[in-house]
Design a protein around this motif. Sequence first.
Motif, mmCIF file in Angstrom:
data_model
loop_
_atom_site.group_PDB
_atom_site.id
_atom_site.type_symbol
_atom_site.label_atom_id
_atom_site.label_comp_id
_atom_site.label_asym_id
_atom_site.label_seq_id
_atom_site.Cartn_x
_atom_site.Cartn_y
_atom_site.Cartn_z
ATOM 1 N N SER A 144 32.328 37.760 24.738
ATOM 2 C CA SER A 144 32.774 36.399 25.011
ATOM 3 C C SER A 144 34.197 36.496 25.547
ATOM 4 C CB SER A 144 32.750 35.586 23.715
ATOM 5 O OG SER A 144 33.312 34.320 23.916
ATOM 6 N N ALA A 145 34.499 35.739 26.581
ATOM 7 C CA ALA A 145 35.850 35.757 27.146
ATOM 8 C C ALA A 145 36.298 34.333 27.438
ATOM 9 C CB ALA A 145 35.889 36.581 28.433
ATOM 10 N N THR A 146 37.578 34.091 27.233
ATOM 11 C CA THR A 146 38.191 32.797 27.551
ATOM 12 C C THR A 146 39.482 33.055 28.298
ATOM 13 O OG1 THR A 146 37.274 31.771 25.560
ATOM 14 C CG2 THR A 146 39.120 30.638 26.633
ATOM 15 N N LEU A 147 39.601 32.456 29.469
ATOM 16 C CA LEU A 147 40.860 32.478 30.206
ATOM 17 C C LEU A 147 41.422 31.067 30.173
ATOM 18 C CD1 LEU A 147 39.207 34.946 31.510
ATOM 19 C CD2 LEU A 147 40.826 34.689 33.388
ATOM 20 N N LEU A 148 42.615 30.926 29.661
ATOM 21 C CA LEU A 148 43.282 29.623 29.652
ATOM 22 C C LEU A 148 43.778 29.310 31.061
ATOM 23 C CD1 LEU A 148 45.230 29.962 26.295
ATOM 24 C CD2 LEU A 148 43.032 28.820 26.715
ATOM 25 N N PRO A 149 44.060 28.044 31.347
ATOM 26 C CA PRO A 149 44.566 27.710 32.685
ATOM 27 C C PRO A 149 45.760 28.594 33.056
ATOM 28 C CG PRO A 149 44.029 25.718 31.503
ATOM 29 C CD PRO A 149 43.887 26.854 30.515
ATOM 30 N N GLY A 150 45.695 29.196 34.241
ATOM 31 C CA GLY A 150 46.759 30.072 34.719
ATOM 32 C C GLY A 150 46.577 31.536 34.364
ATOM 33 N N ASP A 151 45.644 31.869 33.449
ATOM 34 C CA ASP A 151 45.421 33.268 33.070
ATOM 35 C C ASP A 151 44.843 34.062 34.234
ATOM 36 O OD1 ASP A 151 46.338 32.824 30.519
ATOM 37 O OD2 ASP A 151 44.391 33.071 29.536
ATOM 38 N N VAL A 152 45.177 35.358 34.249
ATOM 39 C CA VAL A 152 44.724 36.284 35.288
ATOM 40 C C VAL A 152 44.277 37.579 34.615
ATOM 41 C CG1 VAL A 152 45.455 37.596 37.336
ATOM 42 C CG2 VAL A 152 46.422 35.344 36.902
ATOM 43 N N THR A 153 43.207 38.189 35.104
ATOM 44 C CA THR A 153 42.811 39.502 34.592
ATOM 45 C C THR A 153 43.587 40.578 35.338
ATOM 46 O OG1 THR A 153 41.023 39.942 36.173
ATOM 47 C CG2 THR A 153 40.455 38.633 34.213
ATOM 48 N N PRO A 154 43.742 41.760 34.753
ATOM 49 C CA PRO A 154 44.341 42.871 35.512
ATOM 50 C C PRO A 154 43.429 43.266 36.666
ATOM 51 C CG PRO A 154 44.109 43.413 33.162
ATOM 52 C CD PRO A 154 43.396 42.124 33.390
ATOM 53 N N HIS A 155 43.979 43.922 37.684
ATOM 54 C CA HIS A 155 43.143 44.497 38.751
ATOM 55 C C HIS A 155 42.348 45.623 38.104
ATOM 56 C CE1 HIS A 155 45.790 42.290 41.438
ATOM 57 N NE2 HIS A 155 44.891 42.487 42.387
ATOM 58 N N HIS A 156 41.040 45.589 38.286
ATOM 59 C CA HIS A 156 40.181 46.545 37.601
ATOM 60 C C HIS A 156 38.874 46.724 38.358
ATOM 61 C CE1 HIS A 156 38.671 42.600 36.308
ATOM 62 N NE2 HIS A 156 37.507 43.208 36.058
ATOM 63 N N SER A 157 38.068 47.661 37.875
ATOM 64 C CA SER A 157 36.697 47.829 38.348
ATOM 65 C C SER A 157 35.838 48.139 37.129
ATOM 66 C CB SER A 157 36.591 48.949 39.383
ATOM 67 O OG SER A 157 36.887 50.191 38.780
ATOM 68 N N HIS A 158 34.530 48.066 37.319
ATOM 69 C CA HIS A 158 33.578 48.391 36.261
ATOM 70 C C HIS A 158 32.708 49.538 36.743
ATOM 71 C CE1 HIS A 158 34.641 44.768 34.045
ATOM 72 N NE2 HIS A 158 34.537 44.095 35.185
ATOM 73 N N ARG A 159 32.325 50.407 35.835
ATOM 74 C CA ARG A 159 31.465 51.538 36.192
ATOM 75 C C ARG A 159 30.017 51.109 36.414
ATOM 76 N NH1 ARG A 159 33.856 56.281 32.181
ATOM 77 N NH2 ARG A 159 36.035 55.725 32.547
ATOM 78 N N PHE A 160 29.648 49.975 35.810
ATOM 79 C CA PHE A 160 28.289 49.450 35.912
ATOM 80 C C PHE A 160 28.388 47.946 36.153
ATOM 81 C CE2 PHE A 160 28.324 53.125 33.056
ATOM 82 C CZ PHE A 160 27.470 53.964 33.744
ATOM 83 N N PRO A 161 27.353 47.315 36.689
ATOM 84 C CA PRO A 161 27.405 45.871 36.955
ATOM 85 C C PRO A 161 27.638 45.060 35.674
ATOM 86 C CG PRO A 161 25.503 46.876 38.038
ATOM 87 C CD PRO A 161 26.079 47.916 37.124
#
Length: 137
Positions: free
Chosen positions: A53-70
């Motif tokens: 489960s993930a929640t991003l509040l208004p203005g939140d940003v994730t780091p630049h990233h990639s995933h090994r699988f979809p």
Amino acid sequence: MHTKSSVETMIAGLTVGLTLSAEDRGIAKLTPLHREIVHGMPNLPDQEVRVLSATLLPGDVTPHHSHRFPVTVHMLEGTFTLELEGRKPVAIEAGQVFIEPAGVNMTGFNKGDVPARMTLFYVCEPGVPFADPASTA
């Protein structure tokens, strides 16, 4: 009164995305949310299934990233905007599903005024990290 169906009947219903007709009682009614052929799933005899489960509040940003699988993103509330390297930004709204591809650098934003709440489904090799820092190569 609940009726029982054979496994073959249930599998046949799932194949077309339905169970039995709405007139039947006691049978689960399935509503397909998303279906997509993906590349890059793990090939080992054992795989780990993660539901997050993930929640991003208004203005939140994730780091630049990639995933090994979809990664499957199912939006519950708000809008999650993804910027995937080499592609146009994608805004995923509540009720929508999006598959984040493996091996693509990305970052995500909540550009809205309400929290962006989502459930993430991830099948991977046991023990691998959920995300890796974006490669610069």
